[in-house]
Enzyme design. Structure first.
Site, PDB file in Angstrom:
ATOM      1  N   SER A 141      34.586  59.743  44.205  1.00  0.00           N
ATOM      2  CA  SER A 141      35.310  58.430  44.468  1.00  0.00           C
ATOM      3  C   SER A 141      35.447  57.783  42.860  1.00  0.00           C
ATOM      4  O   SER A 141      35.967  58.796  41.894  1.00  0.00           O
ATOM      5  CB  SER A 141      34.872  57.530  45.354  1.00  0.00           C
ATOM      6  OG  SER A 141      35.813  56.788  45.696  1.00  0.00           O
TER       7      SER A 141
ATOM      8  N   GLU B  21      41.107  61.799  54.025  1.00  0.00           N
ATOM      9  CA  GLU B  21      40.602  60.702  52.955  1.00  0.00           C
ATOM     10  C   GLU B  21      40.705  59.216  53.416  1.00  0.00           C
ATOM     11  O   GLU B  21      40.016  58.438  53.032  1.00  0.00           O
ATOM     12  CB  GLU B  21      41.456  60.814  51.596  1.00  0.00           C
ATOM     13  CG  GLU B  21      40.910  61.965  50.778  1.00  0.00           C
ATOM     14  CD  GLU B  21      39.628  61.813  50.195  1.00  0.00           C
ATOM     15  OE1 GLU B  21      39.353  60.920  50.118  1.00  0.00           O
ATOM     16  OE2 GLU B  21      39.436  62.850  49.199  1.00  0.00           O
TER      17      GLU B  21
ATOM     18  N   HIS C 216      36.873  60.167  53.724  1.00  0.00           N
ATOM     19  CA  HIS C 216      36.361  60.003  52.424  1.00  0.00           C
ATOM     20  C   HIS C 216      34.817  59.600  52.387  1.00  0.00           C
ATOM     21  O   HIS C 216      34.489  58.696  53.223  1.00  0.00           O
ATOM     22  CB  HIS C 216      37.022  58.546  51.824  1.00  0.00           C
ATOM     23  CG  HIS C 216      36.886  58.288  50.370  1.00  0.00           C
ATOM     24  ND1 HIS C 216      37.381  58.911  49.424  1.00  0.00           N
ATOM     25  CD2 HIS C 216      36.127  57.274  49.715  1.00  0.00           C
ATOM     26  CE1 HIS C 216      37.158  58.552  48.366  1.00  0.00           C
ATOM     27  NE2 HIS C 216      36.123  57.451  48.567  1.00  0.00           N
TER      28      HIS C 216
END
Length: 462
Positions: free
Chosen positions: A201, A324, A425
């Site tokens: 990330s 995600e 995610h």
């Protein structure tokens, strides 16, 4: 840390700044909370990191240090693994117990994620015991400055005030830690010529940004970028606007900016949290605090530099998750544009900034995601605009200068599928680190799947 670990015999290592004592629990040797830079307080608060003062007495390195001050969010029950405080420029090291003083094992240096505003190297999830011992590597996790402390660009005020405000402080912290690793890791059994920088990330964004930063040349020999928001990097004009919003909320005029070094932590955190929430609401798809193209540390947009063949020629693994955006929907986070209105506003903003760019129409979008309901289309657009396409663009460019390996993480447990998160995610992180169950309240494997999860983890780490 358990009493067992505390009572293990000490492991004293000399660094360039002074000796540190860690512990050996029979599986790994560990040194925690090692200072790699001075505390960024007072006049150093918005300056590039500086070397720590030398010390002669053996420093205790059996417990983690402080983590960068950050706003708390009840929707994100994050265990930071340490107390918040500005004396947070520290790192943690794990090495296999079987390693010898003369060993030169590969090194992995971790930049954690958290939208550039949250998280720490001390999180239990990033405890390097499994990764170091089973992978026969030396693992280093780095704390760097976050939010306004790491990514507020005050450089425009430097000349007007006579004060010095440096850009991209969080990036500079990671660079400084990489220099520390280059100069010191051999004493911990690591090979300074075989360093892999990896992150997820925002940490992945740090990886792709440093791959395009001349200052990072020679500091790592391989890279792994997990869900990098590679295009979430903005120009100086936008960063100046964000700085102005923070100063407005602090009720500070530009001529009073010299008082920022002494401003209370609580006031800075409150102001930066308001701006962090306001920016994506006003301009969907953007973040308040990110790396900025400063013409120095970041000479241009990393994806652009990659496509021009101007990234460091080191092997790269880069990839994303299948779903995600599901995590951001589940958290009701404004960070990713999921609704049709937010997506329309995002494209209008891009068109205003880059009038020559051909952007997809609503008909194009419906065609690209044909067969999906409106909400699912929004999730797909958010996933692809935020992470997948930037990663593919970066990979395509970087492949001209070095080997690139693409992946997509699709694995999920029955519980995550029930929660409609699937391979969302950040869900790959436990498998990367081999820390699959984060305590008795962790729901991930409550409906089974732990055996398969262990196999996935072993395969990924191998």
């Amino acid at each position: 840390m358990t009493d067992t670990l505390r009572s293990s015999h000490g492991q004293v290592v000399d660094t360039a700044y002074g000796p540190v004592r860690g512990f050996d629990d029979g599986k790994v040797k560990a040194w925690l909370g090692i200072r790699y830079a001075k505390a960024p307080v007072g006049e150093l608060r918005w300056r590039a990191p500086e070397p720590p003062s030398q010390w002669r007495e053996v420093a205790d390195a059996t417990a983690v240090g402080q983590v960068c001050p950050q706003p708390t969010d009840p929707k994100i029950p994050l265990d930071l693994g340490g107390q918040q405080g500005e004396d947070s420029l520290v790192l943690n090291i794990w090495a296999p117990s079987a390693s010898e003083p003369g060993d030169r094992k590969p090194v992995m240096v971790w930049a954690h994620g958290g939208a550039y505003v949250l998280g720490s190297a001390n999180q239990p999830l990033y405890q390097g015991r499994v990764l170091a011992s089973e992978g026969d590597v030396v693992v280093v996790t780095v704390n760097y400055r976050l939010g306004a402390f790491g990514f507020l660009d005050l450089s425009a005020f430097s000349s007007a005030t006579g004060l010095r405000f440096d850009t991209n402080l969080g990036l500079r912290d990671v660079l400084f830690a990489l220099q520390w690793v280059r100069d010191n890791i051999a004493a911990f059994g690591g090979d300074p010529d075989r360093v892999t920088l990896f992150g997820e990330s925002a940490g992945g964004g740090i990886v792709t940004t440093l791959l395009a930063s001349p200052a990072a040349e020679g500091l790592f020999s391989a890279a792994i970028a997990q869900s990098s928001p590679a295009t979430s990097i903005y120009d100086a004009e936008r960063s100046r606007g964000v700085a102005g919003q923070v100063l407005d909320r602090l009720k500070l005029e530009p001529d009073a900016i010299g008082r920022l070094g002494d401003a209370p932590l609580g006031a800075i955190l409150a102001a930066s949290k308001e701006v962090f929430n306001a920016v994506p609401a006003d301009t969907p798809g953007t973040l308040a605090f990110t790396p900025v193209v400063d013409g120095d540390l970041v000479p241009d947009y990393p994806v652009k530099l990659a496509r021009e063949g101007r990234t460091h020629p080191v092997p790269l693994i880069i990839g994303t998750y299948k779903h995600e955006a599901a995590l951001f929907r589940w958290m009701k986070s404004p960070l990713m544009p999921i609704t049709p209105e937010a997506i329309r506003a995002m494209f209008e903003q891009i068109a205003a900034e880059q009038p020559g760019l051909r952007l997809p129409s609503e008909a194009d979008i419906r065609s690209a995601y044909s067969g999906l309901r409106a909400k699912a289309i929004g999730m797909g657009v958010a996933r692809d605009v935020g992470f997948r396409m930037p990663s593919l663009w970066f990979a395509d460019g970087h492949s001209a200068v070095a080997p690139v390996y693409l992946y997509r993480f699709d694995y999920s447990t029955p519980m995550l599928r029930l929660l409609r998160l699937d391979a969302a995610h950040a869900t790959e992180l436990p498998y990367v680190w081999g820390n699959l169950v984060a305590g008795p309240k962790d729901p991930t494997f409550k409906l089974g799947g732990l055996k398969h999860g262990r196999a996935v983890s072993q395969r990924m780490r191998r």
